[in-house]
Scaffold this motif. Structure first.
Motif, PDB file in Angstrom:
ATOM      1  N   LEU A   1     -26.364 -10.784  -7.065  1.00 11.23           N
ATOM      2  CA  LEU A   1     -26.081 -12.192  -7.348  1.00 11.23           C
ATOM      3  C   LEU A   1     -26.943 -12.642  -8.528  1.00 11.23           C
TER       4      LEU A   1
ATOM      5  N   SER B   1     -15.483 -16.656  -7.175  1.00 15.28           N
ATOM      6  CA  SER B   1     -16.699 -16.542  -6.361  1.00 15.28           C
ATOM      7  C   SER B   1     -16.684 -17.458  -5.134  1.00 15.28           C
TER       8      SER B   1
ATOM      9  N   ARG C   1     -14.062 -16.298  -2.530  1.00 19.43           N
ATOM     10  CA  ARG C   1     -14.528 -15.136  -1.770  1.00 19.43           C
ATOM     11  C   ARG C   1     -15.637 -15.533  -0.791  1.00 19.43           C
ATOM     12  N   HIS C   2     -16.576 -16.345  -1.273  1.00 15.17           N
ATOM     13  CA  HIS C   2     -17.718 -16.702  -0.423  1.00 15.17           C
ATOM     14  C   HIS C   2     -17.275 -17.466   0.817  1.00 15.17           C
ATOM     15  N   TRP C   3     -16.298 -18.356   0.662  1.00 14.73           N
ATOM     16  CA  TRP C   3     -15.798 -19.127   1.807  1.00 14.73           C
ATOM     17  C   TRP C   3     -14.603 -18.432   2.474  1.00 14.73           C
ATOM     18  N   LYS C   4     -14.432 -17.152   2.176  1.00 14.21           N
ATOM     19  CA  LYS C   4     -13.531 -16.249   2.910  1.00 14.21           C
ATOM     20  C   LYS C   4     -12.082 -16.751   2.952  1.00 14.21           C
TER      21      LYS C   4
ATOM     22  N   SER D   1     -21.261 -23.978  -6.639  1.00 12.70           N
ATOM     23  CA  SER D   1     -21.147 -22.539  -6.880  1.00 12.70           C
ATOM     24  C   SER D   1     -21.214 -22.300  -8.383  1.00 12.70           C
TER      25      SER D   1
ATOM     26  N   GLY E   1     -20.468 -15.818 -11.006  1.00 10.06           N
ATOM     27  CA  GLY E   1     -20.563 -14.755 -10.011  1.00 10.06           C
ATOM     28  C   GLY E   1     -21.419 -13.636 -10.572  1.00 10.06           C
TER      29      GLY E   1
ATOM     30  N   GLU F   1     -19.325  -8.707  -8.515  1.00 15.19           N
ATOM     31  CA  GLU F   1     -18.268  -9.624  -8.098  1.00 15.19           C
ATOM     32  C   GLU F   1     -17.279  -9.879  -9.244  1.00 15.19           C
TER      33      GLU F   1
END
Length: 353
Positions: A106, A172, A175-178, A298, A301, A305
């Motif tokens: 990250l 990003s 993806r992070h919050w699925k 956010s 990325g 990523e």
């Protein structure tokens, strides 16, 4: 030997960008030398060129952090790339590599601070007289191999360039919050970032709604994969969408009202702020408390990523909607960008430099 480089640079906050020549460093053992073919034009380029972010822009500065090109030379230790490879460079060209964020891939959250593609202190540039990093509105760049991305053959270089910022900035948080099949995602603003958020979320299987101030981009939103289009001044439509969304991606970079949008979030829903705003945006506690909602931020990325995003775009035939222009048109592009007169990203053709 130093690499003679041609560019367009901002020389002062109140002056137009102009042609400028400077030297890049010759590639060291771990470096990749790149001929820049295309560079996307990000709204943050304009902010920095005009010193609007309060960071004290140092001039002259060459903006541009959405870079696509071809490798022309590699250092002795470079194993990931070779001459002729199609590559990209995004918003950063180095980081400390040792902090927890860097160790987790990250690098954008590097604790000492990532080295941004332009405007950051540049110790590696000292040998050619450069005190700050200089970006992609230029025909050449030299970057450490660890911060260079491979652009898949399925992606055209011109439309791939903005993926290095607009693409990864929206990928990003998705993806992070699925986000996936069954997710309900709203995108506020259909601009450079917003149109990529729609395309990516739809490809991930989400049901996507675009929120905008008018319906003039409705057809575009639907073409990109949005199932619904919501005018945020339509009180009845907004009320009908109460508690509908798991995630709101807010891409608006101007000061705007967000408190009223929080009621659109379901329980445990999140609004992610991506736009660069320098003024406060009021948020009230009650809508957050009552449904355990969140407001988050956010930032681009990491390198791993970003490569994942490029590969996903190649697999799903996703690229930015672009308008290719000559570098000499950059000042006109900035003026149009301020009026939202672009669908959806300007890209500089550096062959016309």
């Amino acid at each position: 030997m130093p690499i003679a480089t041609r560019a367009f640079a901002a020389v002062a906050a109140d002056k137009p960008l102009e042609p400028w020549a400077f030297d890049r460093r010759d590639p060291g053992p771990d470096d990749v030398a790149i001929e820049i073919r295309y560079c996307g034009v990000c709204h943050s380029d304009l902010h920095v060129a005009r010193n609007e972010l309060g960071g004290g822009t140092r001039y002259p500065i060459v903006p541009g952090h959405e870079i696509a090109g071809v490798v022309t030379a590699v250092g002795a230790n470079v194993t990931r790339f070779r001459e002729g490879d199609r590559v990209g460079v995004g918003c950063m060209v180095d980081s400390c590599r040792t902090c927890a964020s860097c160790q987790e891939g990250l690098e954008q959250y590097c604790v000492p601070g990532m080295t941004q593609t332009y405007g950051s202190p540049d110790p590696k540039g000292a040998e050619v007289g450069q005190k700050i990093t200089q970006g992609g509105y230029s025909d050449r760049i030299t970057v450490d191999q660890n911060y260079v991305l491979r652009i898949p053959d399925a992606l055209p270089l011109d439309a791939a360039a903005p993926l290095l910022c607009a693409g990864i900035t929206t990928w990003s948080p998705l993806r992070h919050w699925k986000v996936g099949p069954g997710s309900k995602v709203a995108v506020v603003g259909l601009g450079g970032l917003g149109h990529m958020a729609v395309k990516l979320a739809a490809a991930m299987g989400a049901e996507v709604t675009v929120l905008s101030t008018s319906d003039r981009k409705k057809a575009d939103a639907e073409r990109m994969g949005a199932k619904h289009f919501l005018i945020n001044s339509d009180k009845a439509a907004m009320a009908a969408s109460t508690e509908k969304f798991d995630l709101i991606i807010n891409t608006v970079s101007a000061t705007h009202e967000i408190a009223g949008h929080l009621n659109l979030l379901a329980r445990d829903g999140t609004m992610v702020m991506l736009g660069l705003t320098t003024e406060g945006l009021p948020v009230y506690a009650m809508p957050l408390l009552w449904r355990r909602r969140s407001v988050a931020g956010s930032l681009i990325g990491g390198i791993r990523e970003t490569q994942e995003m490029l590969d996903f775009c190649a697999e799903h035939d996703i690229a930015c909607d672009i308008e290719v222009i000559a570098p000499s048109q950059i000042n006109e592009a900035y003026a149009r960008m301020q009026k939202s007169d672009v669908r959806y990203r300007f890209v500089l053709d550096m062959a016309q430099l």
